[in-house]
Scaffold this active site. Structure first.
Site, short mmCIF file in Angstrom:
data_model
loop_
_atom_site.label_atom_id
_atom_site.label_comp_id
_atom_site.label_asym_id
_atom_site.label_seq_id
_atom_site.Cartn_x
_atom_site.Cartn_y
_atom_site.Cartn_z
N GLY A 12 0.73 -1.17 0.18
CA GLY A 12 0.14 0.03 0.14
C GLY A 12 0.99 1.48 -0.11
N ARG A 15 0.16 5.55 -1.60
CA ARG A 15 -0.47 6.72 -0.99
C ARG A 15 -0.36 6.93 0.52
NH1 ARG A 15 -6.45 6.65 -3.33
NH2 ARG A 15 -5.99 4.52 -2.32
N VAL A 64 -2.66 -8.04 -2.09
CA VAL A 64 -1.93 -8.62 -0.86
C VAL A 64 -3.18 -9.60 -0.50
CG1 VAL A 64 -0.94 -6.63 -0.19
CG2 VAL A 64 -3.10 -7.03 0.87
N ASN A 90 1.09 -2.02 5.11
CA ASN A 90 0.41 -1.09 5.38
C ASN A 90 -0.97 -1.11 4.46
OD1 ASN A 90 -0.04 2.12 5.72
ND2 ASN A 90 -0.10 1.99 3.47
N SER A 142 -4.44 0.60 13.98
CA SER A 142 -4.99 1.80 13.79
C SER A 142 -5.62 2.17 15.19
CB SER A 142 -6.35 1.89 12.90
OG SER A 142 -7.10 2.72 13.27
N TYR A 155 -13.58 -2.86 9.88
CA TYR A 155 -12.25 -2.32 9.78
C TYR A 155 -11.45 -2.57 11.15
CZ TYR A 155 -8.56 1.19 9.09
OH TYR A 155 -7.53 1.90 9.01
N LYS A 159 -8.21 -4.51 12.21
CA LYS A 159 -7.04 -3.96 13.01
C LYS A 159 -6.69 -4.38 14.37
CE LYS A 159 -5.83 -1.26 9.49
NZ LYS A 159 -4.61 -1.26 8.88
N ILE A 188 -4.89 10.92 10.92
CA ILE A 188 -3.86 11.18 10.05
C ILE A 188 -4.30 11.77 8.65
CG2 ILE A 188 -1.66 10.53 8.87
CD1 ILE A 188 -1.39 10.05 12.12
#
Length: 247
Positions: A12, A15, A64, A90, A142, A155, A159, A188
């Site tokens: 990843g 970006r 991945v 990532n 995260s 999500y 994580k 972020i």
């Protein structure tokens, strides 16, 4: 803390945080393989930025979540370069929605990329790192792995799983001088947080002791330390980079 002669793979990496990590590692001497999924244009921009800073890198487009493909790609890296020293996992996606409305395929895809993808890459990298008796793996988690977040059960679960995988793998590979850690960013400034409305953004910043959102480079700096020789007695840890929002 020079990384000359090290070989790195950043997933990843086209970006956001992945881009900042790839640029930082390559600029400090590591030959960096930059993985990306679909955004070839962004990946090329990352590659140009690395070369502009005097670094060496090449692009590797692959999913991945594809176990067999990941094993082949990592095997080619080791065949080409003779080693793989650093892996930064990532690559990640979010497909948000409340549990009662979440589609099964949205759960499956997030878990496949964010959690299985980390397993796939760690599985492929573990053996060459064990053979060379040196390796650094950093998994990007995260803040929500600890805090949870409404509308992100897939999500957050992915994580949290990454953090459990990190601790378990650190116990498995420690005797071979392979250190595995996780970094858990807070809010972020990336594409994934760009959609946050301004009022919510202001409310968030009032809860952050450092009074600002983080930059991808803030995370890259921590990753940079964790992949160094100096971090050789740090393993199985989750390092929070969130400006004090979560303690």
């Amino acid at each position: 803390m020079n990384l000359t002669a090290k070989v790195a793979l950043v997933t990843g990496g086209s970006r956001g945080i992945g881009k900042a990590v790839a640029v930082r590692l390559a600029a400090e001497g590591a030959y960096t393989f930059v993985n990306y999924g679909r955004n070839a244009e962004a990946a090329e921009e990352t590659l140009e930025l690395i070369r502009g800073k005097g670094g060496s890198a090449e692009l590797l487009p692959f999913d991945v979540a594809d176990f067999a493909l990941v094993q082949r790609v990592v095997a080619r890296i080791v065949e080409q370069k003779g080693r793989l020293d650093i892996l930064v996992n990532n690559a990640g996606i979010s497909i948000d929605g409340l549990l009662v409305r979440m589609k099964e395929e949205d759960w499956d895809r997030v878990i496949a990329v964010n959690l299985k993808g980390v397993f796939n890459c760690c599985r492929a990298a573990a053996r060459p790192m064990m053979r060379q008796r040196w390796g650094r793996i950093v998994n990007i988690s995260s803040i929500v792995a600890k805090s949870g977040n409404a509308g992100q059960v897939n999500y957050c679960a992915s994580k949290a799983g990454v953090e459990g995988l990190t601790r378990s793998l650190a116990r498995e590979l420690g005797a071979r001088n392979v250190c595995i850690n996780a970094v858990a960013p807070g809010f972020i400034e990336t594409d994934m947080t760009a959609f946050v409305p301004e009022k919510k953004r202001e409310a968030l910043m009032r809860q952050i002791p450092l009074a600002r959102l983080g930059a991808p480079e803030d995370v890259a700096a921590v990753v940079r330390f964790l992949v160094s020789e100096e971090a050789g007695y740090v393993t199985g840890q989750v390092v929070h980079v969130n400006g004090g929002f979560y303690m």
